[in-house]
Design a protein around this motif. Structure first.
Motif, PDB file in Angstrom:
ATOM      1  N   PHE D  25       0.826  -1.196   0.000  1.00 28.10           N
ATOM      2  CA  PHE D  25       0.000   0.000   0.000  1.00 28.10           C
ATOM      3  C   PHE D  25       0.866   1.255   0.000  1.00 28.10           C
ATOM      4  O   PHE D  25       1.986   1.236   0.495  1.00 28.10           O
ATOM      5  N   GLU D  26       0.311   2.319  -0.563  1.00 27.55           N
ATOM      6  CA  GLU D  26       0.940   3.634  -0.493  1.00 27.55           C
ATOM      7  C   GLU D  26       0.053   4.561   0.313  1.00 27.55           C
ATOM      8  O   GLU D  26      -1.166   4.531   0.200  1.00 27.55           O
ATOM      9  N   PRO D  36      10.378   3.788  10.885  1.00 31.03           N
ATOM     10  CA  PRO D  36      11.460   2.805  10.776  1.00 31.03           C
ATOM     11  C   PRO D  36      11.174   1.832   9.632  1.00 31.03           C
ATOM     12  O   PRO D  36      10.049   1.351   9.490  1.00 31.03           O
ATOM     13  N   LEU D  37      12.184   1.580   8.808  1.00 30.78           N
ATOM     14  CA  LEU D  37      11.999   0.677   7.672  1.00 30.78           C
ATOM     15  C   LEU D  37      12.325  -0.758   8.080  1.00 30.78           C
ATOM     16  O   LEU D  37      13.210  -1.000   8.908  1.00 30.78           O
ATOM     17  N   ASN D  38      11.572  -1.672   7.495  1.00 26.72           N
ATOM     18  CA  ASN D  38      11.912  -3.086   7.586  1.00 26.72           C
ATOM     19  C   ASN D  38      11.855  -3.675   8.981  1.00 26.72           C
ATOM     20  O   ASN D  38      12.477  -4.690   9.249  1.00 26.72           O
ATOM     21  N   ILE D  39      11.099  -3.042   9.859  1.00 22.82           N
ATOM     22  CA  ILE D  39      10.812  -3.683  11.140  1.00 22.82           C
ATOM     23  C   ILE D  39       9.297  -3.669  11.315  1.00 22.82           C
ATOM     24  O   ILE D  39       8.602  -2.842  10.727  1.00 22.82           O
ATOM     25  N   PRO D  40       8.756  -4.616  12.066  1.00 24.90           N
ATOM     26  CA  PRO D  40       7.294  -4.684  12.183  1.00 24.90           C
ATOM     27  C   PRO D  40       6.721  -3.462  12.880  1.00 24.90           C
ATOM     28  O   PRO D  40       7.160  -3.091  13.961  1.00 24.90           O
ATOM     29  N   GLY D  53      -3.443  -4.391  11.803  1.00 24.26           N
ATOM     30  CA  GLY D  53      -2.486  -5.312  11.204  1.00 24.26           C
ATOM     31  C   GLY D  53      -1.065  -4.907  11.530  1.00 24.26           C
ATOM     32  O   GLY D  53      -0.838  -3.971  12.310  1.00 24.26           O
ATOM     33  N   THR D  54      -0.139  -5.637  10.950  1.00 21.53           N
ATOM     34  CA  THR D  54       1.282  -5.363  11.130  1.00 21.53           C
ATOM     35  C   THR D  54       1.893  -5.218   9.744  1.00 21.53           C
ATOM     36  O   THR D  54       1.549  -5.961   8.827  1.00 21.53           O
ATOM     37  N   ALA D  55       2.784  -4.230   9.596  1.00 20.24           N
ATOM     38  CA  ALA D  55       3.360  -3.979   8.280  1.00 20.24           C
ATOM     39  C   ALA D  55       4.850  -3.665   8.402  1.00 20.24           C
ATOM     40  O   ALA D  55       5.338  -3.309   9.477  1.00 20.24           O
ATOM     41  N   HIS D  56       5.535  -3.827   7.284  1.00 19.28           N
ATOM     42  CA  HIS D  56       6.918  -3.359   7.137  1.00 19.28           C
ATOM     43  C   HIS D  56       6.913  -2.199   6.170  1.00 19.28           C
ATOM     44  O   HIS D  56       6.394  -2.324   5.060  1.00 19.28           O
ATOM     45  N   TYR D  71       4.196   0.521   2.237  1.00 18.08           N
ATOM     46  CA  TYR D  71       4.334  -0.533   3.251  1.00 18.08           C
ATOM     47  C   TYR D  71       3.704  -1.837   2.785  1.00 18.08           C
ATOM     48  O   TYR D  71       2.801  -1.851   1.959  1.00 18.08           O
ATOM     49  N   ARG D  72       4.237  -2.906   3.305  1.00 18.03           N
ATOM     50  CA  ARG D  72       3.744  -4.246   3.000  1.00 18.03           C
ATOM     51  C   ARG D  72       3.091  -4.808   4.250  1.00 18.03           C
ATOM     52  O   ARG D  72       3.731  -4.919   5.304  1.00 18.03           O
ATOM     53  N   LEU D  73       1.839  -5.167   4.104  1.00 19.74           N
ATOM     54  CA  LEU D  73       1.102  -5.754   5.223  1.00 19.74           C
ATOM     55  C   LEU D  73       1.616  -7.183   5.424  1.00 19.74           C
ATOM     56  O   LEU D  73       1.611  -7.983   4.484  1.00 19.74           O
ATOM     57  N   VAL D  74       2.087  -7.485   6.623  1.00 21.52           N
ATOM     58  CA  VAL D  74       2.598  -8.839   6.858  1.00 21.52           C
ATOM     59  C   VAL D  74       1.635  -9.690   7.684  1.00 21.52           C
ATOM     60  O   VAL D  74       1.714 -10.907   7.679  1.00 21.52           O
ATOM     61  N   SER D  75       0.704  -9.033   8.380  1.00 24.15           N
ATOM     62  CA  SER D  75      -0.347  -9.805   9.034  1.00 24.15           C
ATOM     63  C   SER D  75      -1.540  -8.915   9.303  1.00 24.15           C
ATOM     64  O   SER D  75      -1.420  -7.699   9.438  1.00 24.15           O
ATOM     65  N   LEU D  76      -2.687  -9.545   9.334  1.00 21.98           N
ATOM     66  CA  LEU D  76      -3.927  -8.834   9.651  1.00 21.98           C
ATOM     67  C   LEU D  76      -4.341  -9.208  11.054  1.00 21.98           C
ATOM     68  O   LEU D  76      -4.123 -10.335  11.500  1.00 21.98           O
TER      69      LEU D  76
END
Lengths: 80, 80, 80, 80
Positions: D25-26, D36-40, D53-56, D71-76
């Protein structure tokens, strides 16, 4: 010329915090770091460990490549 | 939830610095601010004024929405 | 968990800038970096070299541990 | 001269995210911001709402006083 800083989103104590008041602790961390002040942050003993509580950072002191973090524990997370 | 911080690339004193040692001064600034530590920064009395000297920031203390900047003047810029 | 960021107060090109418009350049830098946007910054070819010009950073893109800096040269510093 | 930046520890969408890929998503946010990039990171619809949810964060673009967060959603986080 630049200045390296680490943004932190949680407080990882590694058991090195020093109690200075009832619920207030000081923690020395390597390097220059920013923790958001006055918003709830997770406290953990290790990076990958369980959450042990929630704290507000009240003061940051950056000098000589060390950051002193003063935080107030606002709740404890018991896991029994 | 966020924490506003201002990155600064020079020290603007507005004449409010307090001398604490021969070449060391303390300056209170509104809000949370980062000045690069231990690299040469311009010192000015006003934002658009002349450079008055060069300093190294030795310490930053962020608390209660105020930043205390401790800096060491390493050279003066005379304009005569 | 933290995110390392470097605050920069000048642009050091090491000759690796790519011209994308008349006075606009792109520069890839290692790691995550913040350059103040829209204020005059010194441009140098090497960290300890002479100032080659003054630029405004117009865009920062942080991804995959690289920062792309887009800057507009606003003046050249000739040293003849 | 300074540059205001806001450090963020969670992603608050206010429902304004735009899907650009399956889980990516943007989101446009006012001002200059660092996530912070690349951390949950927690994702919420409103600042005081439930975690959705949780995203990176995969990319930050700062320009014209706006920050685009990819960001990329890694869990809902379902709450049924």
């Amino acid at each position: 010329m630049g200045m390296p800083v680490e943004f932190n989103t949680m407080i990882v104590t590694k058991g090195k915090e020093i109690r200075i008041e009832e619920n207030v602790f000081e923690l020395m961390k390597d390097g220059y770091r920013i923790y958001p002040l006055n918003i709830p942050l997770e406290v953990r003993k290790t990076k990958d460990g369980e959450k042990t509580g929630t704290a507000h950072v009240e003061k940051l002191e950056l000098t000589d490549n060390v950051t002193k973090v003063t935080y107030r524990l606002v709740s404890l997370h018991s896991t029994n």
